[in-house]
Each structure stands twice: as C-alpha cells, then as structure tokens.
Design an enzyme around this catalytic site. Structure first.
Site, mmCIF file in Angstrom:
data_model
loop_
_atom_site.group_PDB
_atom_site.id
_atom_site.type_symbol
_atom_site.label_atom_id
_atom_site.label_comp_id
_atom_site.label_asym_id
_atom_site.label_seq_id
_atom_site.Cartn_x
_atom_site.Cartn_y
_atom_site.Cartn_z
ATOM 1 N N GLY A 159 0.764 -0.925 -0.049
ATOM 2 C CA GLY A 159 0.143 0.302 -0.089
ATOM 3 C C GLY A 159 0.825 1.154 -0.119
ATOM 4 O O GLY A 159 1.858 1.171 -0.387
ATOM 5 N N CYS A 160 0.393 2.320 0.692
ATOM 6 C CA CYS A 160 1.055 3.623 0.572
ATOM 7 C C CYS A 160 2.659 3.440 1.104
ATOM 8 O O CYS A 160 2.609 2.733 2.557
ATOM 9 C CB CYS A 160 0.334 4.571 1.450
ATOM 10 N N PHE A 161 3.403 4.020 0.682
ATOM 11 C CA PHE A 161 4.769 3.671 1.213
ATOM 12 C C PHE A 161 5.267 4.411 2.734
ATOM 13 O O PHE A 161 5.823 3.972 3.478
ATOM 14 C CB PHE A 161 6.164 3.911 0.158
ATOM 15 N N TRP A 162 4.401 5.357 2.878
ATOM 16 C CA TRP A 162 4.465 5.995 4.279
ATOM 17 C C TRP A 162 4.241 5.262 5.091
ATOM 18 O O TRP A 162 5.136 5.173 6.339
ATOM 19 C CB TRP A 162 3.619 7.222 4.229
ATOM 20 N N TYR A 179 -3.249 11.901 7.553
ATOM 21 C CA TYR A 179 -3.107 10.597 7.107
ATOM 22 C C TYR A 179 -2.051 9.832 7.938
ATOM 23 O O TYR A 179 -2.379 8.584 8.354
ATOM 24 C CB TYR A 179 -2.341 10.643 5.662
#
Length: 176
Positions: free
Chosen positions: A10-13, A153
């Site tokens: 998913g989101c790399f963060w 987020y």
C-alpha cells in the site's frame, strides 16, 4: 553481511513507518518498482499509468532479523487479500507485492506467501516477482511518518499500523 528486500504494502509512508521500528533493519527507503517508466515521479505513479507499485526497500542484518520475520510483519500490517486497495488508497500503485533479487529470497517468500494464503483460504493477491525498474522516491517521501506523525493521514492510517506491529511483534521492536 547486509541484505535487502523490496515490499509493496500500500502507501509507502505506512510501510516505511513500520519497518523503521524493526530491530535489525538498518535502512528503509521509499520508492517505486516493477513499472515500465524509468525514474517516474510521484505524480506519474499516482496516475496509475506507469505500472509501478509504491514500495519500500528494507535493508537488514540477517543476523538480527530474518527475511521470514520481515515477511511475517509485512503480512500482519497490510491486507494481502485486497487487489490494488489498502484502506482508502485505491489503484495499482497500492498493490501487495514482494520483489526479490535472488532465488533464495524467492524460496523464503514463496513459503511464507503459501502459509499466509492458506490462512486466508486462498484469497491472497500478493504478487511475488523479481525486482525490476526500482527507483528511489523523491526526498519529501523519505521518512515521512517520522517527520509528520501528526499529519492527518499519518495519524489515522500509518500510526495504527505501527501500533499493530508493536503489539504483535514486541520481540522485534527496535530498542533504544
């Protein structure tokens, strides 16, 4: 001798935030892999037209944490059963993937992937491929959660993943 693995969860963060907490991990880098455009930008990847996944490259000391342990963390902190979807993040760039650079890595990943797939009644959609066309994400995306823990987020999506890791894998949490 250090090793590395590239993971798309998913989101790399979020994925980066988790692996920065793992004992034995020496570096985590957000990036893009397995697409067809050379050195894409974040905007290009987000458009869904480059074929890239948002990933993290995890460099680790196998004497302190095994590849198997890193993959076990991976499968706990994201949903491997949703195709191109992690929470509200939708698109092929958010797909679940393990991107390997050796036959030995592929064998370990295949074993763990098969075990997880059995637990999920055959619904796992995680791709297992050779690492291809990797590029580092822009500087603003590196260590994003560490620099912006209170950003919306990060607080709502990344922080719960980090907390889940800490609760589930207390023995792997970085000390000090």
């Amino acid at each position: 001798m250090l090793d590395s693995i590239v993971l798309g969860g998913g989101c790399f963060w979020c994925t980066e935030a988790v692996y920065e907490q793992v004992e034995g991990v020496v570096a985590v880098e957000s990036g893009y892999s397995n697409g067809h455009v050379q050195n894409p930008t974040y905007e290009q990847v987000c458009s869904g037209t480059t074929g890239h996944a948002e990933v993290v490259r995890v460099q680790f000391d196998p004497d302190k944490v095994s590849l198997r342990q890193l993959l076990e963390v991976f499968f706990v902190v994201h949903d491997p059963t949703t195709l191109n979807l992690q929470g509200a993040d939708k698109g092929t760039q958010y797909r679940s993937g393990i991107y390997v650079h050796s036959a030995a890595q592929k064998a370990v990943a295949r074993e763990v992937l098969d075990e997880v797939n059995a637990l999920h009644n055959g619904r796992v959609v995680t791709e297992l491929l050779a690492l291809d066309n990797y590029s580092r994400a822009e500087e603003e995306h590196q260590h994003y959660y560490a620099r912006h823990p209170h950003q919306g987020y990060c607080a709502m999506v990344a922080a719960p993943k980090v907390q889940k890791f800490v609760k589930t894998f207390a023995n792997l949490v970085r000390r000090g």
